[in-house]
Design a protein around this motif. Sequence first.
Motif: not given
Length: 416
Positions: A32, A34, A57
């Motif tokens: 994660r 991002w 994402g």
Amino acid sequence: MPPVLLSLCLFLAVPALALDADGAFDALFWDRNWSALEAKEASGDLSPREVSLVANGLWFQGRWAESLSRLNGLGEALPAGLRPYREMLNVLGLERTDRKAEALERARALWGEVPDDLRYYVAYALARLEPDPAARHENYLRMADGALEKAQLRSALKELVALPGATVDEALRLVELEPRNAAALKILSEAPAPLPDAGAFALGYAAYLRGKYETAVDWLSRVPDASEKGDRARFYRGYSLYRLKRDGEALDVWHPLLLKEGSYARSALRRVAVTASRSERAKALALLGEAAAKETSLAAAALLRLAALTGGRRARSFGTASWKAIRRRPRPFRSSGIGAGPSGKRDGTERPSPSGRRPWTEPRRSAAGQGFSTGRPAAITRPVARRRSSSGTTSWPVSILCRSTRFRPFRERAAL
């Protein structure tokens, strides 16, 4: 529907696209990270797979419009098998950005070519978006039909019973999964007569679970013995009477079950034996004796319960042949090399004991052969199997059955 589910469906199917060389891009997604993903996107050209990861994402972050712009920009580069999932994400994105008319139009078009594992979600979207109550009801039914697991079916049925005009059949489907569901029980309690047998059982069983035993007895007594729920209703009616301390009536209700086969017959047998320890002992022992005399699979368990309650005196009254037949019943531990059980015999002969002890108290050697373990009945201490380790020594795994029965008399274990 939760945005994560479709996002993961799309991502997990994306291996049809070209993989990145070292998996670093995938790692950024699963971590994660991002900001790193977006930095990668800004730094240069991405493969279709990497674009789909960036889009996923963005979806996880709730940035619907940006996510869809990436996914739709892939065009024909996205494999044909993934396009229905992309279209479903478009429906959700339009709904979340308050463009519900467009979302409804695309959801209707998607329904005609939806894969089986997506039917539930498309039907759910249509049920939310359709303005007509009848169309919403139809789509909740489709949602229930497309459910792939109990949790999905439960959600669909909850939506159905919350609608005006929900039917008794829909309520019955829900109480099979959630016996205490208030909305479904309200529908059943307000339904016009005659209520189906399953409905009377559902109301009675729900009352039993809530501790309202008088109400449970009332409803469960309306379920005929010949119906699909007959045995179950009779058992819980007896149990409700037992909870009300009306033991004599409970025994009368359980009596027919003792003369049958099946799981509720065995459950009733256990309750009769427990009742004999509290009150109505003579009546309960008579019922156990009647069950023991019948030619059913329950006879052996009934005779063992009777023997446990009377010290064997009442059980022997059924005749030498019956009592010997019970004692010859196969026992899972009789083939033990340690002992043959409390009789110490097999095929009528005494088993030899190297130490001169009785065979069933013979201690067994430990795994390493250094001394002995404490002598216990072989039925309790016998391990399941030997297992040789990589070092060549023999280990003795603990039996799960031994753990669960360690402190229980053998006669009680055999009756279960």
